[in-house]
Scaffold this motif. Structure first.
Motif, PDB file in Angstrom:
ATOM      1  N   VAL A  96      -3.060   6.837   1.122  1.00 28.76           N
ATOM      2  CA  VAL A  96      -3.286   5.851   2.176  1.00 28.76           C
ATOM      3  C   VAL A  96      -4.776   5.697   2.455  1.00 28.76           C
ATOM      4  CG1 VAL A  96      -2.972   5.385   4.645  1.00 28.76           C
ATOM      5  CG2 VAL A  96      -1.022   6.073   3.255  1.00 28.76           C
ATOM      6  N   GLY A  97      -5.493   6.823   2.475  1.00 24.11           N
ATOM      7  CA  GLY A  97      -6.930   6.772   2.694  1.00 24.11           C
ATOM      8  C   GLY A  97      -7.655   5.956   1.633  1.00 24.11           C
ATOM      9  N   LEU A  98      -7.300   6.179   0.371  1.00 27.65           N
ATOM     10  CA  LEU A  98      -7.925   5.419  -0.714  1.00 27.65           C
ATOM     11  C   LEU A  98      -7.546   3.941  -0.640  1.00 27.65           C
ATOM     12  CD1 LEU A  98      -7.496   7.944  -3.657  1.00 27.65           C
ATOM     13  CD2 LEU A  98      -9.637   7.278  -2.554  1.00 27.65           C
ATOM     14  N   LEU A  99      -6.295   3.658  -0.265  1.00 27.72           N
ATOM     15  CA  LEU A  99      -5.870   2.266  -0.128  1.00 27.72           C
ATOM     16  C   LEU A  99      -6.641   1.571   0.994  1.00 27.72           C
ATOM     17  CD1 LEU A  99      -3.899  -0.028  -0.894  1.00 27.72           C
ATOM     18  CD2 LEU A  99      -2.287   0.946   0.769  1.00 27.72           C
ATOM     19  N   LEU A 100      -6.760   2.230   2.132  1.00 24.23           N
ATOM     20  CA  LEU A 100      -7.515   1.662   3.249  1.00 24.23           C
ATOM     21  C   LEU A 100      -8.985   1.479   2.885  1.00 24.23           C
ATOM     22  CD1 LEU A 100      -6.017   3.683   6.258  1.00 24.23           C
ATOM     23  CD2 LEU A 100      -5.575   1.287   5.663  1.00 24.23           C
ATOM     24  N   TYR A 101      -9.526   2.427   2.157  1.00 21.29           N
ATOM     25  CA  TYR A 101     -10.930   2.341   1.734  1.00 21.29           C
ATOM     26  C   TYR A 101     -11.151   1.137   0.820  1.00 21.29           C
ATOM     27  CZ  TYR A 101     -15.396   3.931  -0.281  1.00 21.29           C
ATOM     28  OH  TYR A 101     -16.690   4.019  -0.703  1.00 21.29           O
ATOM     29  N   ASP A 102     -10.221   0.913  -0.107  1.00 22.24           N
ATOM     30  CA  ASP A 102     -10.341  -0.221  -1.019  1.00 22.24           C
ATOM     31  C   ASP A 102     -10.223  -1.562  -0.294  1.00 22.24           C
ATOM     32  OD1 ASP A 102     -10.694   1.406  -3.218  1.00 22.24           O
ATOM     33  OD2 ASP A 102      -8.562   1.423  -3.769  1.00 22.24           O
ATOM     34  N   ARG A 103      -9.364  -1.615   0.730  1.00 24.45           N
ATOM     35  CA  ARG A 103      -9.104  -2.900   1.395  1.00 24.45           C
ATOM     36  C   ARG A 103     -10.028  -3.170   2.572  1.00 24.45           C
ATOM     37  NH1 ARG A 103      -3.109  -4.912   2.149  1.00 24.45           N
ATOM     38  NH2 ARG A 103      -4.428  -6.737   2.521  1.00 24.45           N
ATOM     39  N   PHE A 104     -10.395  -2.124   3.329  1.00 20.03           N
ATOM     40  CA  PHE A 104     -11.139  -2.329   4.563  1.00 20.03           C
ATOM     41  C   PHE A 104     -12.493  -1.626   4.587  1.00 20.03           C
ATOM     42  CE2 PHE A 104      -6.562  -2.410   5.674  1.00 20.03           C
ATOM     43  CZ  PHE A 104      -6.462  -3.745   6.041  1.00 20.03           C
ATOM     44  N   GLY A 105     -12.818  -0.897   3.523  1.00 26.69           N
ATOM     45  CA  GLY A 105     -14.069  -0.168   3.513  1.00 26.69           C
ATOM     46  C   GLY A 105     -13.986   1.116   4.317  1.00 26.69           C
ATOM     47  N   PHE A 106     -15.064   1.866   4.298  1.00 25.88           N
ATOM     48  CA  PHE A 106     -15.081   3.169   4.957  1.00 25.88           C
ATOM     49  C   PHE A 106     -14.885   3.030   6.465  1.00 25.88           C
ATOM     50  CE2 PHE A 106     -17.275   6.825   6.869  1.00 25.88           C
ATOM     51  CZ  PHE A 106     -16.613   7.862   6.231  1.00 25.88           C
ATOM     52  N   THR A 107     -15.600   2.109   7.095  1.00 25.03           N
ATOM     53  CA  THR A 107     -15.494   1.938   8.541  1.00 25.03           C
ATOM     54  C   THR A 107     -14.088   1.520   8.951  1.00 25.03           C
ATOM     55  OG1 THR A 107     -17.830   1.345   8.746  1.00 25.03           O
ATOM     56  CG2 THR A 107     -16.376   0.649  10.524  1.00 25.03           C
ATOM     57  N   GLY A 108     -13.499   0.596   8.210  1.00 21.77           N
ATOM     58  CA  GLY A 108     -12.148   0.154   8.543  1.00 21.77           C
ATOM     59  C   GLY A 108     -11.122   1.259   8.426  1.00 21.77           C
ATOM     60  N   ALA A 109     -11.237   2.061   7.378  1.00 26.75           N
ATOM     61  CA  ALA A 109     -10.298   3.174   7.196  1.00 26.75           C
ATOM     62  C   ALA A 109     -10.391   4.168   8.345  1.00 26.75           C
ATOM     63  CB  ALA A 109     -10.570   3.871   5.866  1.00 26.75           C
ATOM     64  N   ALA A 160      -8.650  23.745  -1.195  1.00 26.18           N
ATOM     65  CA  ALA A 160      -9.959  23.162  -0.905  1.00 26.18           C
ATOM     66  C   ALA A 160     -10.558  22.462  -2.116  1.00 26.18           C
ATOM     67  CB  ALA A 160     -10.909  24.251  -0.395  1.00 26.18           C
ATOM     68  N   VAL A 161     -10.427  23.051  -3.309  1.00 27.58           N
ATOM     69  CA  VAL A 161     -11.009  22.409  -4.488  1.00 27.58           C
ATOM     70  C   VAL A 161     -10.238  21.141  -4.858  1.00 27.58           C
ATOM     71  CG1 VAL A 161     -12.056  24.511  -5.402  1.00 27.58           C
ATOM     72  CG2 VAL A 161      -9.727  23.931  -6.075  1.00 27.58           C
ATOM     73  N   ILE A 162      -8.932  21.121  -4.608  1.00 25.52           N
ATOM     74  CA  ILE A 162      -8.164  19.904  -4.856  1.00 25.52           C
ATOM     75  C   ILE A 162      -8.538  18.821  -3.843  1.00 25.52           C
ATOM     76  CG2 ILE A 162      -5.850  18.887  -4.761  1.00 25.52           C
ATOM     77  CD1 ILE A 162      -4.784  21.386  -6.083  1.00 25.52           C
ATOM     78  N   GLY A 163      -8.626  19.205  -2.569  1.00 28.75           N
ATOM     79  CA  GLY A 163      -8.934  18.236  -1.527  1.00 28.75           C
ATOM     80  C   GLY A 163     -10.306  17.610  -1.679  1.00 28.75           C
ATOM     81  N   ALA A 164     -11.294  18.400  -2.080  1.00 32.68           N
ATOM     82  CA  ALA A 164     -12.660  17.897  -2.146  1.00 32.68           C
ATOM     83  C   ALA A 164     -13.003  17.226  -3.470  1.00 32.68           C
ATOM     84  CB  ALA A 164     -13.645  19.039  -1.875  1.00 32.68           C
ATOM     85  N   PHE A 165     -12.423  17.699  -4.597  1.00 26.00           N
ATOM     86  CA  PHE A 165     -12.938  17.257  -5.893  1.00 26.00           C
ATOM     87  C   PHE A 165     -11.900  16.765  -6.891  1.00 26.00           C
ATOM     88  CE2 PHE A 165     -16.248  20.137  -4.288  1.00 26.00           C
ATOM     89  CZ  PHE A 165     -17.333  19.263  -4.342  1.00 26.00           C
ATOM     90  N   PHE A 166     -10.625  16.754  -6.530  1.00 29.02           N
ATOM     91  CA  PHE A 166      -9.626  16.306  -7.505  1.00 29.02           C
ATOM     92  C   PHE A 166      -9.841  14.839  -7.887  1.00 29.02           C
ATOM     93  CE2 PHE A 166      -5.469  15.226  -9.240  1.00 29.02           C
ATOM     94  CZ  PHE A 166      -5.114  16.381  -9.921  1.00 29.02           C
ATOM     95  N   VAL A 167     -10.144  14.001  -6.904  1.00 27.35           N
ATOM     96  CA  VAL A 167     -10.386  12.579  -7.192  1.00 27.35           C
ATOM     97  C   VAL A 167     -11.593  12.415  -8.105  1.00 27.35           C
ATOM     98  CG1 VAL A 167     -11.061  10.369  -6.179  1.00 27.35           C
ATOM     99  CG2 VAL A 167      -9.272  11.736  -5.092  1.00 27.35           C
ATOM    100  N   ALA A 200      -5.865   8.860  -9.634  1.00 29.77           N
ATOM    101  CA  ALA A 200      -6.641   9.936  -9.011  1.00 29.77           C
ATOM    102  C   ALA A 200      -6.129  10.281  -7.618  1.00 29.77           C
ATOM    103  CB  ALA A 200      -8.118   9.528  -8.940  1.00 29.77           C
ATOM    104  N   GLY A 201      -5.639   9.280  -6.890  1.00 29.88           N
ATOM    105  CA  GLY A 201      -5.182   9.525  -5.529  1.00 29.88           C
ATOM    106  C   GLY A 201      -3.901  10.326  -5.422  1.00 29.88           C
ATOM    107  N   LEU A 202      -3.230  10.586  -6.547  1.00 31.25           N
ATOM    108  CA  LEU A 202      -1.962  11.311  -6.510  1.00 31.25           C
ATOM    109  C   LEU A 202      -2.129  12.829  -6.498  1.00 31.25           C
ATOM    110  CD1 LEU A 202       0.270   9.202  -8.939  1.00 31.25           C
ATOM    111  CD2 LEU A 202       0.233   9.184  -6.440  1.00 31.25           C
ATOM    112  N   GLY A 203      -3.364  13.319  -6.589  1.00 36.06           N
ATOM    113  CA  GLY A 203      -3.578  14.763  -6.591  1.00 36.06           C
ATOM    114  C   GLY A 203      -3.082  15.412  -5.308  1.00 36.06           C
TER     115      GLY A 203
END
Length: 395
Positions: free
Chosen positions: A164-177, A231-238, A249-252
């Motif tokens: 959801v975060g990646l989807l919001l980022y793609d559609r609304f940018g960082f501020t919108g998400a 932590a390593v999955i959350g920060a760097f899997f993408v 990538a977002g499925l990690g």
């Protein structure tokens, strides 16, 4: 989730608390995959600074777990949760402000860090408050079941929040998400508005915070080592997937969260039945295998399978060791003990990002998952030693 017979007459309130935690924790989950992308992509900083931006929220949580636990023990868990939800809103809105400042990367980055620090305080208050509230509702004999249920809400939020975060980022940018995610804690406030708190014990002796930590030290170290895998999955899997030109990538986090929740559904009551240490030992072994799969992956399906196994292994360590912690302290110190115990996991989350980010810059993204495997094996060894000492003391 545990069957209703396990939760007793307080089932509905405990499930409502779980729902509050799920909604609130989306504020943590939605930024996780997009903060490092924003920092490295739009602001142009290195993986080290991306890892710091992710991890600093957990540093803030580490420093405030004691405050959250003491507030729950002395003035009630409901107050701690309510304050935490308000802080969530403030931190997320400040984080959103960083998106308007991308033209000046350093300023944007500093504002981002300020928002992440507040988010960490909110997480501390909400997480400790709901844990203490839940254990207070059903009693310490079912502590592991409560912690397993509450943890399921957290990682279900991670499973949903990543894509959801990646989807919001793609559609609304960082501020919108960020602005959209800031609405969620308000729903949590509405859900607990009319809920009653459990009685607070007054007048009982309260040792210093570090005195409580001394009783649970090794149990905390185990959960700290377990936390490195997540932590390593959350920060760097993408970024690991993007570096290899792999899709999905977002499925990690989704794979991790799926394994995590599945283990909670199947084994949520197991620590209360057989003890926390045997469950933790087996779980850490599964986590190590998952991290090794990601490290050695030659295609995305293997890496996603590794993320799933990591979630499956990580899942029961926190409630299993938490069961042991709850039984090591007096009832009026449970909030403080759970806060200190959770801080060990926060140490893993806070330190792992910047440390392995530096390693990723020098040795590639794959190397950081080998670190996660080694940490899981180390936690397994400590848990096995704790179990042996417990058995020896019982004889």
């Amino acid at each position: 989730m545990a069957p209703s017979s396990t939760l007793g007459p307080e089932r509905s309130r405990l499930l409502l608390l779980t729902a509050v935690l799920f909604v609130a924790y989306l504020c943590v989950a939605i930024p996780l995959p997009i903060v490092p992308v924003y920092v490295t992509g739009q602001l142009g900083f290195s993986n080290l600074w991306a890892g710091l931006a992710v991890g600093i929220a957990f540093f803030s949580t580490i420093l405030t777990r004691g405050y959250g636990g003491a507030l729950s023990d002395r003035r009630g868990a409901k107050l701690a949760v309510s304050r935490g939800l308000v802080v969530y809103i403030a931190g997320t809105l400040i984080t959103a402000l960083a998106g308007f400042l991308s033209a000046t990367p350093l300023t944007a980055y500093l504002v981002l860090l300020a928002g992440r620090l507040l988010l960490g305080l909110g997480e501390s208050l909400v997480g400790v408050g709901i844990s203490a509230w839940g254990v207070g509702l059903v009693g310490p004999a079912r502590a592991a079941s409560v912690l397993a249920l509450i943890g399921s809400a957290i990682y279900a939020a991670l499973a949903v929040g990543g894509p959801v975060g990646l989807l919001l980022y793609d559609r609304f940018g960082f501020t919108g998400a960020m602005a959209i995610s800031a609405l969620l804690p308000g729903l949590g406030l509405l859900l607990i508005w009319r809920m009653s708190d459990f009685a607070v014990q007054s007048g009982a002796a309260r040792p210093p915070f570090w005195g409580v930590i001394g009783k649970i030290w090794w149990h905390g170290i185990v959960v700290c080592l377990q936390g490195i895998g997540f932590a390593v999955i959350g920060a760097f899997f993408v970024l690991y997937f993007l570096d290899r030109d792999w899709s999905h990538a977002g499925l990690g986090l989704t794979a991790f969260g799926g394994g995590f929740v599945l283990a909670r559904l199947l084994f949520g009551r197991l620590p209360d039945r057989v003890g926390g240490l045997p469950v933790a030992i087996g779980s850490l072994g599964v986590e190590a295998v998952g991290q090794l799969l990601i490290w050695s992956a030659t295609d995305p399906s293997v890496a996603l399978a590794g993320a799933f196994l990591t979630g499956l292994g990580c899942s029961m360590v926190f409630p299993a060791m938490g069961r042991e912690v709850v039984h090591l302290v007096e009832p009026h110190l449970r909030g403080t003990a759970l806060g200190g115990y959770a801080a060990f996991q926060d140490v893993a989350y806070g330190l792992t990002g910047p440390v392995v980010g530096l390693l990723a810059d020098r040795a590639g993204y794959g190397s950081i998952f080998l670190v996660g495997a080694v940490a899981a094996v180390a936690g397994l060894v400590i848990a096995a030693l704790l179990r042996r000492s417990t058995i020896s003391a019982a004889r």
